[in-house]
Design a protein around this motif. Structure first.
Motif, short mmCIF file in Angstrom:
data_model
loop_
_atom_site.label_atom_id
_atom_site.label_comp_id
_atom_site.label_asym_id
_atom_site.label_seq_id
_atom_site.Cartn_x
_atom_site.Cartn_y
_atom_site.Cartn_z
N VAL A 20 -0.12 4.45 -7.92
CA VAL A 20 -0.63 3.34 -8.72
C VAL A 20 -1.62 2.55 -7.89
O VAL A 20 -1.66 2.66 -6.66
CB VAL A 20 0.51 2.42 -9.20
CG1 VAL A 20 1.40 3.13 -10.19
CG2 VAL A 20 1.33 1.90 -8.02
N ASP A 21 -2.41 1.71 -8.56
CA ASP A 21 -3.40 0.88 -7.88
C ASP A 21 -2.67 -0.28 -7.20
O ASP A 21 -1.97 -1.06 -7.85
CB ASP A 21 -4.41 0.35 -8.92
CG ASP A 21 -5.43 -0.57 -8.29
OD1 ASP A 21 -5.60 -0.52 -7.07
OD2 ASP A 21 -6.06 -1.35 -9.05
N LYS A 22 -2.85 -0.42 -5.90
CA LYS A 22 -2.11 -1.45 -5.16
C LYS A 22 -2.46 -2.86 -5.63
O LYS A 22 -1.61 -3.77 -5.60
CB LYS A 22 -2.34 -1.32 -3.65
CG LYS A 22 -3.76 -1.61 -3.19
CD LYS A 22 -3.87 -1.51 -1.67
CE LYS A 22 -5.28 -1.85 -1.20
NZ LYS A 22 -5.41 -1.79 0.27
N ASP A 23 -3.71 -3.07 -6.04
CA ASP A 23 -4.12 -4.41 -6.49
C ASP A 23 -3.40 -4.84 -7.76
O ASP A 23 -3.33 -6.03 -8.05
CB ASP A 23 -5.63 -4.44 -6.72
CG ASP A 23 -6.42 -4.25 -5.43
OD1 ASP A 23 -5.90 -4.65 -4.35
OD2 ASP A 23 -7.52 -3.70 -5.47
N SER A 24 -2.90 -3.86 -8.51
CA SER A 24 -2.26 -4.18 -9.80
C SER A 24 -0.76 -4.44 -9.68
O SER A 24 -0.13 -4.85 -10.65
CB SER A 24 -2.50 -3.03 -10.79
OG SER A 24 -1.78 -1.88 -10.39
N ILE A 25 -0.18 -4.22 -8.49
CA ILE A 25 1.28 -4.32 -8.39
C ILE A 25 1.78 -5.43 -7.46
O ILE A 25 2.98 -5.58 -7.27
CB ILE A 25 1.90 -2.98 -7.94
CG1 ILE A 25 1.44 -2.61 -6.53
CG2 ILE A 25 1.59 -1.89 -8.95
CD1 ILE A 25 2.22 -1.44 -5.95
N SER A 51 0.83 -1.22 0.00
CA SER A 51 0.00 0.00 0.00
C SER A 51 0.86 1.26 0.00
O SER A 51 0.54 2.24 -0.69
CB SER A 51 -0.93 0.01 1.23
OG SER A 51 -1.86 -1.04 1.16
N GLU A 52 1.95 1.24 0.75
CA GLU A 52 2.85 2.40 0.80
C GLU A 52 3.49 2.65 -0.56
O GLU A 52 3.57 3.79 -1.03
CB GLU A 52 3.94 2.18 1.84
CG GLU A 52 3.48 2.30 3.28
CD GLU A 52 4.61 2.03 4.25
OE1 GLU A 52 5.20 3.01 4.76
OE2 GLU A 52 4.91 0.85 4.51
N ILE A 53 3.95 1.58 -1.21
CA ILE A 53 4.55 1.70 -2.53
C ILE A 53 3.54 2.26 -3.53
O ILE A 53 3.84 3.15 -4.32
CB ILE A 53 5.09 0.34 -3.02
CG1 ILE A 53 6.22 -0.13 -2.11
CG2 ILE A 53 5.57 0.45 -4.47
CD1 ILE A 53 6.71 -1.54 -2.40
#
Length: 321
Positions: free
Chosen positions: A59-64, A51-53
């Motif tokens: 960017v969307d956290k679910d995508s990374i 989430s921090e990144i």
């Protein structure tokens, strides 16, 4: 320690290595947590959440999730070489843990890298992560860091061979033109669009060969709302002037076309003249449509050019009578 500030020893900025954009983002996220003036213990583990990144780089956290996990695995095996000791290669991190059910990352830096990230008193470069958040290319980040290192000078000359070595480009591109197009120009465009800097680049030649890129740069001026509004008006005016110039160039081209058609008309048989006339009228009609469209889009500012152009088009319709 300031929040979300990256601080690196300059020897890391000019080191030879290649990391993907996500690998860079993971590293920067962790480095921003380091007290660059304090001591970094050998067994100290830094924690960062997905989430921090995602927040830092917008960017969307679910995508990374998958990207971050892959980046950490690759980071563990990545190494770098300092320019003042090219025989000594060492790794970035010595330990990595991805806690999947909690979407957290734990990283320990190697003993070799710690002196370049902690207890820094001079010869370091620092910048805010937010200025790099929208980069799509890892080369944008490398160039941004290099420019920040030499920001007070306003100019930086980098030999082509150094670019190839520092950015890990050996064997990737056939020539200097491809290097510039695929790395340098993309990096400059992103830096100019997304960051606090403005950058330009020129080629340095020896004879016909390009031997170095010369970068000139400066910080952008922070404008007030009123200044931004005024600048927007000026930019729109410049754009209109540019478009008007294109119309004027088209007018000159059509003058040449008219002369060619006249020569062709008077040098051909009478039964062919009507066909030539139809071609020319079709050409004029197309230009008239272009000007009418331009007139509607560009407003009063361009009327003096467009009205004159339309009058000229009307006059030329009688050239065969």
């Amino acid at each position: 320690m300031e929040e979300n500030i990256v601080v690196k020893d300059n020897r890391i900025i000019t080191a030879s290595y290649h990391l993907s954009l996500m690998e860079q983002r993971v590293l920067l996220s962790v480095i921003s947590k380091i007290d660059s003036r304090g001591v970094m213990n050998a067994d100290l583990r830094y924690e960062i959440s997905i989430s921090e990144i995602a927040t830092l780089f917008e960017v969307d956290k679910d995508s990374i999730y998958t990207q971050v996990k892959g980046a950490i695995d690759k980071l563990y095996n990545r190494s770098l070489v300092l320019t003042d000791n090219k025989h000594d290669r060492f790794r970035w991190i010595s330990r990595k843990t991805y806690i999947e059910n909690e979407a957290r990352v734990l990283i320990t830096f190697t003993n070799e890298i710690r002196p370049f990230l902690s207890e820094l008193k001079n010869n370091f470069t620092k910048y805010k992560i937010k200025h790099t958040a929208n980069f799509k290319s890892s080369y944008s980040l490398r160039l941004y860091e290099l420019i920040n290192q030499f920001l007070s000078k306003g100019i930086l000359e980098i030999p082509i061979d150094d670019i190839v070595e520092l950015w890990g480009l050996k064997g990737k591109y056939a020539n200097t033109t491809e290097i510039r197009r695929n790395t340098v120009e993309k990096a400059i465009n992103e830096i100019n669009e997304y960051t606090n800097l403005m950058v330009a680049c020129s080629n340095k030649k020896q004879g016909r060969e390009i031997v170095a890129f010369v970068f000139t740069f400066k910080e952008k001026v922070e404008l007030s709302p009123q200044e931004k509004k005024r600048l927007k008006v000026i930019e729109e005016g410049v754009q209109r002037q540019f478009k008007i110039k294109k119309i004027q160039n088209q007018k000159r081209k059509n003058e040449d076309f008219k002369d060619i058609m006249l020569d062709k008309f008077y040098g051909t048989e009478p039964d062919k003249q009507q066909e030539i006339l139809r071609d020319y009228e079709k050409h004029l009609k197309g230009l008239g449509g272009l000007v009418e469209k331009s007139y509607k889009k560009r407003g009063l500012f361009a009327q003096f050019v467009i009205v004159d152009f339309i009058k000229w088009l009307d006059d030329t319709k009688d050239i065969f009578e």
